[in-house]
Design a protein around this motif. Structure first.
Motif, PDB file in Angstrom:
ATOM      1  N   TYR A  12       0.711  -1.026  -0.037  1.00  0.00           N
ATOM      2  CA  TYR A  12       0.364  -0.359  -0.318  1.00  0.00           C
ATOM      3  C   TYR A  12       1.304   1.253   0.362  1.00  0.00           C
ATOM      4  O   TYR A  12       1.480   1.145   0.656  1.00  0.00           O
ATOM      5  CB  TYR A  12      -0.800  -0.050   1.301  1.00  0.00           C
ATOM      6  CG  TYR A  12      -2.315  -0.962   1.520  1.00  0.00           C
ATOM      7  CD1 TYR A  12      -3.113  -0.886   0.430  1.00  0.00           C
ATOM      8  CD2 TYR A  12      -1.874  -2.452   2.288  1.00  0.00           C
ATOM      9  CE1 TYR A  12      -3.789  -2.320   0.544  1.00  0.00           C
ATOM     10  CE2 TYR A  12      -2.319  -3.521   2.140  1.00  0.00           C
ATOM     11  CZ  TYR A  12      -3.823  -3.498   1.119  1.00  0.00           C
ATOM     12  OH  TYR A  12      -4.893  -4.280   1.207  1.00  0.00           O
ATOM     13  N   HIS A  13       0.144   1.905  -1.137  1.00  0.00           N
ATOM     14  CA  HIS A  13       1.638   3.401  -1.032  1.00  0.00           C
ATOM     15  C   HIS A  13       0.910   4.680  -1.259  1.00  0.00           C
ATOM     16  O   HIS A  13      -0.265   4.972  -1.565  1.00  0.00           O
ATOM     17  CB  HIS A  13       2.358   2.937  -2.284  1.00  0.00           C
ATOM     18  CG  HIS A  13       1.818   2.934  -3.195  1.00  0.00           C
ATOM     19  ND1 HIS A  13       1.621   3.928  -4.066  1.00  0.00           N
ATOM     20  CD2 HIS A  13       1.361   1.730  -4.356  1.00  0.00           C
ATOM     21  CE1 HIS A  13       0.653   3.404  -5.826  1.00  0.00           C
ATOM     22  NE2 HIS A  13       1.116   1.948  -5.328  1.00  0.00           N
ATOM     23  N   THR A  21      -1.997   4.609   3.784  1.00  0.00           N
ATOM     24  CA  THR A  21      -0.856   3.325   4.310  1.00  0.00           C
ATOM     25  C   THR A  21      -1.357   2.233   5.140  1.00  0.00           C
ATOM     26  O   THR A  21      -1.622   1.533   5.525  1.00  0.00           O
ATOM     27  CB  THR A  21       0.277   3.912   3.669  1.00  0.00           C
ATOM     28  OG1 THR A  21       0.756   4.294   4.551  1.00  0.00           O
ATOM     29  CG2 THR A  21       0.463   4.004   2.051  1.00  0.00           C
ATOM     30  N   THR A  73       4.261  -0.973   3.466  1.00  0.00           N
ATOM     31  CA  THR A  73       3.870   0.774   2.917  1.00  0.00           C
ATOM     32  C   THR A  73       4.318   1.208   2.609  1.00  0.00           C
ATOM     33  O   THR A  73       5.887   0.607   2.466  1.00  0.00           O
ATOM     34  CB  THR A  73       3.118   0.934   4.249  1.00  0.00           C
ATOM     35  OG1 THR A  73       4.244   0.965   5.185  1.00  0.00           O
ATOM     36  CG2 THR A  73       1.823   0.127   4.886  1.00  0.00           C
ATOM     37  N   THR A 108      -3.717   4.147  -2.075  1.00  0.00           N
ATOM     38  CA  THR A 108      -3.989   4.568  -1.385  1.00  0.00           C
ATOM     39  C   THR A 108      -4.356   5.846  -1.004  1.00  0.00           C
ATOM     40  O   THR A 108      -5.440   6.876  -0.770  1.00  0.00           O
ATOM     41  CB  THR A 108      -4.111   4.627   0.083  1.00  0.00           C
ATOM     42  OG1 THR A 108      -2.683   4.767   0.369  1.00  0.00           O
ATOM     43  CG2 THR A 108      -3.906   2.867   0.437  1.00  0.00           C
TER      44      THR A 108
END
Length: 175
Positions: A12-13, A21, A73, A108
């Motif tokens: 997730y970035h 994240t 993340t 995100t």
């Protein structure tokens, strides 16, 4: 390794890698499960509002989910090329080094509300943590439902795709 045994690496970035994240990783790992979060739940999340500019570009490991998939993340800062470069690098690893895991990049950023952007800038950009944190918490509470849906959609896309590298923009989750 056959497809059924293949593990997924979720990344997730967003710009800073410390707010949405962290929420996404917590939802993914079932640390939190409901939409309406209390202030205490948010501030206690691993890495939430704790990373700084020097953490940019580092993969932060949050844990393995119930299926053994790894959750990371990443704060990518403002580079437009960062995600494309990472995606191409993963293709290179898959083709030349025999890596067998599916890698999912899930952005995100579209779910970031204005309060979270402003609060993050005040807290992390200006170093006024006390002032910015209250806005960050309000923003996190506002977008938590969107982040939960984003995580569920990310898992659904990963499960339904045969691609080894998946890049999800998540534009439909705009705050």
């Amino acid at each position: 390794m056959n497809r059924e045994m293949m593990k997924v690496i979720y990344i997730y970035h967003d710009f800073g890698g410390t707010h949405t994240t962290s929420l996404a990783a917590a939802y993914h790992l079932k640390i939190i499960q409901h939409r309406k979060l209390k202030k205490e739940e948010i501030v206690e999340l691993p890495y939430f509002n704790k990373l700084t500019k020097k953490d940019a570009g580092k993969f932060i490991f949050h844990g393995a989910d119930e299926e053994g998939n790894l959750v990371y993340t990443l704060g990518r800062r403002s580079s437009k090329l960062a995600m494309e470069t990472l995606r191409n690098f993963c293709h290179l690893l898959n083709s030349h080094k025999g890596m067998n895991d599916k890698i999912v990049f899930s952005n995100t950023s579209p779910a970031v509300p204005l309060a979270l952007t402003i609060g993050g800038f005040i807290s992390k950009g200006l170093g006024l943590d006390r002032l910015g944190t209250s806005l960050v918490i309000i923003g996190a509470q506002k977008c938590s439902g969107n982040i939960l849906e984003l995580v569920n959609e990310t898992k659904k896309i990963a499960a339904g795709s045969n691609a080894d590298i998946i890049k999800i923009d998540n534009k439909e989750f705009q705050a």
